[in-house]
Design an enzyme around this catalytic site. Sequence first.
Site, PDB file in Angstrom:
ATOM      1  N   SER A 160       0.831  -1.204   0.000  1.00 60.45           N
ATOM      2  CA  SER A 160       0.000   0.000   0.000  1.00 60.45           C
ATOM      3  C   SER A 160       0.863   1.251   0.000  1.00 60.45           C
ATOM      4  CB  SER A 160      -0.872   0.044   1.250  1.00 60.45           C
ATOM      5  OG  SER A 160      -1.546  -1.165   1.435  1.00 60.45           O
ATOM      6  N   GLU A 207      -5.504  -1.407  -8.446  1.00 62.74           N
ATOM      7  CA  GLU A 207      -4.627  -0.343  -8.943  1.00 62.74           C
ATOM      8  C   GLU A 207      -3.345  -1.020  -9.430  1.00 62.74           C
ATOM      9  OE1 GLU A 207      -5.166   3.710  -6.455  1.00 62.74           O
ATOM     10  OE2 GLU A 207      -4.374   2.082  -5.245  1.00 62.74           O
TER      11      GLU A 207
HETATM   12  P1  NAD Z   1      -1.909  -9.628   7.299  1.00 63.88           P
HETATM   13  O1  NAD Z   1      -1.156  -9.280   8.504  1.00 63.88           O
HETATM   14  O2  NAD Z   1      -3.347 -10.059   7.401  1.00 63.88           O
HETATM   15  O3  NAD Z   1      -1.142 -10.804   6.518  1.00 63.88           O
HETATM   16  C1  NAD Z   1       0.242 -10.802   6.281  1.00 63.88           C
HETATM   17  C2  NAD Z   1       0.691 -12.257   6.163  1.00 63.88           C
HETATM   18  O4  NAD Z   1       2.037 -12.281   5.689  1.00 63.88           O
HETATM   19  C3  NAD Z   1       0.671 -13.016   7.505  1.00 63.88           C
HETATM   20  O5  NAD Z   1      -0.077 -14.204   7.361  1.00 63.88           O
HETATM   21  C4  NAD Z   1       2.159 -13.290   7.750  1.00 63.88           C
HETATM   22  O6  NAD Z   1       2.400 -14.521   8.430  1.00 63.88           O
HETATM   23  C5  NAD Z   1       2.692 -13.345   6.322  1.00 63.88           C
HETATM   24  N1  NAD Z   1       4.135 -13.190   6.229  1.00 63.88           N
HETATM   25  C6  NAD Z   1       4.941 -12.340   6.919  1.00 63.88           C
HETATM   26  N2  NAD Z   1       6.220 -12.519   6.543  1.00 63.88           N
HETATM   27  C7  NAD Z   1       6.232 -13.486   5.575  1.00 63.88           C
HETATM   28  C8  NAD Z   1       7.247 -14.115   4.807  1.00 63.88           C
HETATM   29  N3  NAD Z   1       8.509 -13.769   4.941  1.00 63.88           N
HETATM   30  N4  NAD Z   1       6.878 -15.078   3.926  1.00 63.88           N
HETATM   31  C9  NAD Z   1       5.589 -15.443   3.805  1.00 63.88           C
HETATM   32  N5  NAD Z   1       4.582 -14.881   4.508  1.00 63.88           N
HETATM   33  C10 NAD Z   1       4.892 -13.918   5.380  1.00 63.88           C
HETATM   34  O7  NAD Z   1      -1.773  -8.372   6.321  1.00 63.88           O
HETATM   35  P2  NAD Z   1      -2.741  -7.923   5.131  1.00 63.88           P
HETATM   36  O8  NAD Z   1      -3.748  -6.967   5.634  1.00 63.88           O
HETATM   37  O9  NAD Z   1      -3.158  -9.125   4.370  1.00 63.88           O
HETATM   38  O10 NAD Z   1      -1.712  -7.055   4.250  1.00 63.88           O
HETATM   39  C11 NAD Z   1      -0.788  -7.646   3.376  1.00 63.88           C
HETATM   40  C12 NAD Z   1      -0.302  -6.610   2.383  1.00 63.88           C
HETATM   41  O11 NAD Z   1      -1.403  -6.075   1.661  1.00 63.88           O
HETATM   42  C13 NAD Z   1       0.417  -5.409   3.003  1.00 63.88           C
HETATM   43  O12 NAD Z   1       1.447  -5.002   2.156  1.00 63.88           O
HETATM   44  C14 NAD Z   1      -0.677  -4.348   3.048  1.00 63.88           C
HETATM   45  O13 NAD Z   1      -0.171  -3.056   3.032  1.00 63.88           O
HETATM   46  C15 NAD Z   1      -1.404  -4.657   1.758  1.00 63.88           C
HETATM   47  N6  NAD Z   1      -2.797  -4.197   1.702  1.00 63.88           N
HETATM   48  C16 NAD Z   1      -3.619  -4.322   2.773  1.00 63.88           C
HETATM   49  C17 NAD Z   1      -4.943  -3.892   2.693  1.00 63.88           C
HETATM   50  C18 NAD Z   1      -5.871  -4.035   3.870  1.00 63.88           C
HETATM   51  O14 NAD Z   1      -6.901  -3.350   3.900  1.00 63.88           O
HETATM   52  N7  NAD Z   1      -5.579  -4.905   4.831  1.00 63.88           N
HETATM   53  C19 NAD Z   1      -5.430  -3.343   1.492  1.00 63.88           C
HETATM   54  C20 NAD Z   1      -4.566  -3.264   0.385  1.00 63.88           C
HETATM   55  C21 NAD Z   1      -3.254  -3.693   0.516  1.00 63.88           C
END
Ligand code: NAD
Length: 282
Positions: free
Chosen positions: A119, A152
């Site tokens: 993000s 996006e």
């Molecule tokens: P989350 O915390 O729900 O999930 C992240 C996952 O990544 C966890 O399951 C964690 O164990 C895993 N992880 C961490 N290190 C790792 C590694 N080295 N190898 C494999 N897996 C690993 O987070 P999320 O909300 O799903 O966000 C993930 C990404 O998406 C971030 O970059 C966030 O900015 C982006 N994002 C989030 C949203 C939102 O609303 N939550 C919206 C758009 C984008």
Amino acid sequence: MDVKTLAVVGAGQMGAGIAQVAAQSGISVVLVDVDAELVERGVAGIRAQLDRAVSKGKLKTEDAKGALARLKTASSPQEAAQADFAVEAVTENEGVKKKVFQDLARALRPDAILATNTSSIPITRIAAIVDRPERVIGMHFMNPVPVMQLVEIIRGAQTSDATYTATRALAARMGKTTVLSKDMPGFIVNRILIPMLNEACFAVQEGLASAEDIDTAMKLGTNVPMGPLTLADFIGLDTCLYIAEVLHKGLGDDKYRPAPLLRQYVDAGWLGRKTKRGFYTY
Ligand code: NAD
């Protein structure tokens, strides 16, 4: 490029959603997280979503079964070596993401495309550390992925036309509408949305109107489904603050400074829905 196998790294909220939608679109998916338990949690969430869709009559039982059959799990990028496209959706931490990109670049074929769902981290900077910067791109899905129509696409400075075309085609195959953004803080949606939510926080801080009236005014006056303070509570006030800081720092303009009231709520641990208190109590 016709994507046959998609690696999704990170089985959290976003990764599980991306894996689900891809599998439902007929694509073979390898869902990767750091250990088997975390991947299983992601798959259990996907199974529950699909079951719910079946029980509501929105999805056929055989289509849910088919999607689950296309979903494999792994606990390292090495186990996803056959993938021709990867979407990284791990924790929003630059060091963690860079390590995942290096592992993916080592594990996947030289012509595989590596996309990030970040993000806020510049795509250009992630691309610069791998052997194929022209094949790195931003693919920013919205939350929840199965519901939200938009992706996006963000081109880093090095991203090639072929990578962009393949990414657009993959998003379209997943039933998504895409928009193209330059690699600038907040991309399109957060660049415009977060200053609006932040302005609503300033309005509360200044006593312009009550939170309820600000939300009613914006909901009925601009025809949006949620008022800005309700939406900020839904996103998480910590996330809103973080993105406001990224805009402020990255664009260097004081007009993006976070509202002190927003910062104070975050300091108090009032993060919105997830802590049962934000601008409203839940
Ligand atoms: P989350 O915390 O729900 O999930 C992240 C996952 O990544 C966890 O399951 C964690 O164990 C895993 N992880 C961490 N290190 C790792 C590694 N080295 N190898 C494999 N897996 C690993 O987070 P999320 O909300 O799903 O966000 C993930 C990404 O998406 C971030 O970059 C966030 O900015 C982006 N994002 C989030 C949203 C939102 O609303 N939550 C919206 C758009 C984008």
